[in-house]
Design an enzyme around this catalytic site. Structure first.
Site, PDB file in Angstrom:
ATOM      1  N   GLY A  53       0.801  -1.222   0.000  1.00 22.48           N
ATOM      2  CA  GLY A  53       0.000   0.000   0.000  1.00 22.48           C
ATOM      3  C   GLY A  53       0.828   1.264   0.000  1.00 22.48           C
TER       4      GLY A  53
ATOM      5  N   LEU B 253      -3.808  -5.501  -4.965  1.00 24.25           N
ATOM      6  CA  LEU B 253      -2.705  -4.533  -4.852  1.00 24.25           C
ATOM      7  C   LEU B 253      -1.469  -5.125  -4.158  1.00 24.25           C
ATOM      8  CD1 LEU B 253      -1.921  -1.543  -5.353  1.00 24.25           C
ATOM      9  CD2 LEU B 253      -2.691  -1.076  -3.028  1.00 24.25           C
ATOM     10  N   ASP B 254      -0.321  -5.038  -4.825  1.00 22.94           N
ATOM     11  CA  ASP B 254       0.971  -5.443  -4.248  1.00 22.94           C
ATOM     12  C   ASP B 254       0.991  -6.908  -3.810  1.00 22.94           C
ATOM     13  OD1 ASP B 254       1.850  -2.830  -4.622  1.00 22.94           O
ATOM     14  OD2 ASP B 254       1.210  -2.213  -2.634  1.00 22.94           O
ATOM     15  N   ALA B 255       0.165  -7.716  -4.441  1.00 23.93           N
ATOM     16  CA  ALA B 255       0.079  -9.117  -4.018  1.00 23.93           C
ATOM     17  C   ALA B 255       0.386 -10.095  -5.152  1.00 23.93           C
ATOM     18  CB  ALA B 255      -1.309  -9.400  -3.449  1.00 23.93           C
TER      19      ALA B 255
END
Lengths: 283, 283, 283, 283
Positions: free
Chosen positions: B200, B226-228
């Site tokens: 995040g 997100l960001d995964a």
């Protein structure tokens, strides 16, 4: 007899602290062998650690008394610690030996300036190793119903052995809150992940599932929030898709033991000052 | 004309794959210049990447046709990729230049074997830098209400420029799900933390608050979470209590750019195979 | 106007230095923002660097005059340096751009607190890059017979541009002894090996021949003995049997530029004190 | 009974090697669990290592006989090695225990897949440590006049214990040339510097004098030229001006033991192929 001391100070930042402290030391014919300072801009607090060598004998009591007025005028938390006086350590372990073997080696070669008062375990596995080193081994099993009694027993052991620092060398039990509170800032744990990633159980398996390319270990002070205390030191090890979760466990052992050893060494040399949930480390 | 190819294969693991593939290559007078293989024990899938040099001209179409029966018999996902054929890349940026400067340098010295079709930005700041390199710069502002239209415009740019790989070089916008889905496995992002820690916004400030002793960066494929997405590469940088959050930002830039550059290079050389939410990286 | 100063001191070690200096600073209403000290046990010399913030305006001349008696009583080499006053730098290059590109990026984003007075090259290759940044580019070819004249020309350029620090950013010429002597402690070089291994020409090829598993780079002050001056900073990069000598060159570029950038930054912030053929680096 | 084997091959590079070998394996119902290959462009030699799992019992003799024709047609140096068959190791030590303690720990936890046939020392210091592990300890003092006799004794110990691999775990004696020749490619040493820097005696003191910013350790095969044999593995540790030569010795111990352990593990798993004075390491 030794005239080497460490002075550790934390106080609100203001003009003149170093001048007053260093003038005090010079007035007592002390040389500053090593000096570390840090001004924290957020909290406006000042931290310092001096290694001081006096040319004539000084007792801790003398230094304390003479320094008291300065400490008061700057509202200091402070300590004069005689360098030659070794800390008394209890190491707590479970079944895995890698951190213990490493600490015992470093202790035996004087890399860690401490006395190991005893080793406390919840299993018998590592007794012969410890006793071969000429150290006391206390096995205090921790069962779900006997948990509270176990930690009261451990507390007595620590008390009766005059222990100053507790090292959790892969001790797999969670400490009760009252125990954490009682030994605040004195219990050092090694967690087998790069915190805050993978707190809690089986971090290497969590890391394997997520497919990270680096695994890590984190040495921190224990607080009653699991794996969330002030971080002292961290390090990592590169891994690839070839590595199984078991490989991560194996590779991680090397990081765990070196990270723990560094953290313990710094703690025993009064190089770590806790500030809120963070640490100032004068490494 | 070049007779160098890369063969990339993923299929259920079984006896005889290497034998069939390497016999095929030998039968076509091909030398295996570089070979990488991986058997994933959990999923029972097999991954391979060969760099093959043929002594006589072979077209991609010929190879595909001849290899088809083998691929079918082993249920392969596969590709023959002519080494000389450069991938077409779009770099997406916002205002910060460090990753872009680094990628442009590597592109200009042929470290990255690609053509940069265009740079797409949501601000004008980096136009002159990009145009000095003789590259197209498209500024597509992204506003909260114009977001969907902006990404449809970006989608058209990517389509019309025949782009094969999209690099988010600190592009600070979240891509819409349909965009992620459409370019699955083709969008590479650099996140400025050691994921899964500090996903995040403002990861360096999160890291500063937590008091970690290492900061990191993570290169990963973008998915709609997100960001995964699957992690390609990570690296870290040591920090201390002396460093402010701004220092972390500064030190982190160096890690971000080198981690991104490695990930991009591997992607462009077909060294990365996605497996579920993880990657096999034949670095 | 700025009231931030750096004080850098080297002198014979004795009791009371810190007391006198810090009392002086407190007496002038100065806060010590950052403090670094080192006592060298071998040479019995003491080194210190303070960052000091004064609440009222102080000129360098005032500070010098007021500090003079203390400096004399301790036989100090010393300097008060106004933090806001930027050093003037000349970057010397040949044909390779990686270190230059990196330094220009850091300069343009204020990571390096300096003015770049000019870039001096022995080839024309990098002119457009430098001029795009709005900087002067001087091409001074160095031929075997014109060597002495070339360096006299370079010397004039440095003099006329008021240059204080010279950075050899992969400048492939050996400086004449008179030049080294004249700019002693002011010329920073990046050597593309882990010194003292592989001094001299073609270090990556030497490293490849020896079969090392790590390559490195070394940032050092130039002396008239080739690649033998005081080391400022070093770093390494892992390599394997898969890497050709050309790969080492490519991978080494990343280490070279980051090592050089760190060394230059520290030099420009007065963090490096030369002691014999070694350095004290208050990083 | 185990049907897992390692196949290690080195031969002149040519088309079809992988095809022939992998077809052989598939024809014997073998799965390739792990595959590593390397084509050396300079020497035109090909190296491979396969881990193979057979579904039915195969003896080493059977495999050898069946593979012989292939090996001959490609002019191979080769070996089928049963994975379950543990190598027999002799560890040679002097007075320092850090590498020995580390190796014994790894052996005791099965990280090193070997039998320790005996420990041979030139001092008595480490006897009790070794014997506590249930291992044989032979003290063979080496005096200047008794040197030849000592190494003949050692040679007999190695012979009579069926030793396959000799580890010099900070054994401070130089081996005679006849001994090096006899056990070529079987003796692994750890040198306490980042070779080729600081070969010979007291490398940490040499490093201290030179003022390097990184110290290192090098694991290599012993040849009769001192510290000049094929390098297996290297690693480094950052140091600063604060560190004394004694600190380098202390910090270096950690690097030494981890570098040696990695080298030994790879050797015992047949992951290292010697090529001239270099190594191919299929780590």
């Amino acid at each position: 007899m030794s005239y080497d001391y460490r002075l550790v100070v934390a106080c609100p930042d203001q003009v003149g602290i170093v001048a007053r402290v260093s003038t005090f030391i010079a007035a007592h014919s002390g040389s500053i062998i090593e000096a570390s300072q840090h001004s924290d801009l957020t909290s406006q607090r000042f931290f310092m650690r001096y290694e001081v060598r006096f040319e004539q004998p000084r007792s801790q009591a003398q230094l304390n008394e003479a320094f008291q007025p300065i400490a008061e005028s700057f509202d200091m938390e402070w300590r004069w610690q005689e360098t030659a006086q070794k800390r008394r350590v209890a190491i707590m372990v479970s079944r895995q030996s890698h951190c213990l073997v490493d600490l015992l080696y470093r202790w035996s070669t004087d890399e860690l300036n401490c006395e190991i008062a005893c080793v406390i375990a919840n299993h018998e596995d590592l007794r012969s190793l410890v006793e071969w080193h000429g150290l006391e081994y206390h096995c205090v099993p921790v069962t779900s119903e006997g948990r509270e009694a176990a930690f009261m027993h451990i507390d007595q052991l620590i008390e009766s052995h005059n222990v100053d620092t507790i090292i959790l060398a892969r001790y797999m039990q969670i400490l009760p809150p009252w125990f954490c509170a009682r030994y605040q800032g004195q219990v050092i744990n090694i967690h087998h992940s790069f915190l805050p990633s993978f707190a809690g159980a089986r971090p290497y398996h969590q890391a394997f599932e997520r497919g990270v390319k680096l695994i890590g270990a984190t040495c921190h002070y224990v607080t009653d929030e699991l794996d969330a205390g002030p971080i002292i030191e961290q390090d990592i090890q590169r891994v690839t898709h070839c590595h199984t979760a078991d490989d991560l466990v194996r590779l991680g052992r090397d990081v765990e033991k070196s990270v723990l050893a560094r953290g313990v060494r710094w703690h025993l040399q009064d190089r770590i000052l806790i500030q809120g949930n963070k640490t100032v480390v004068f490494a």
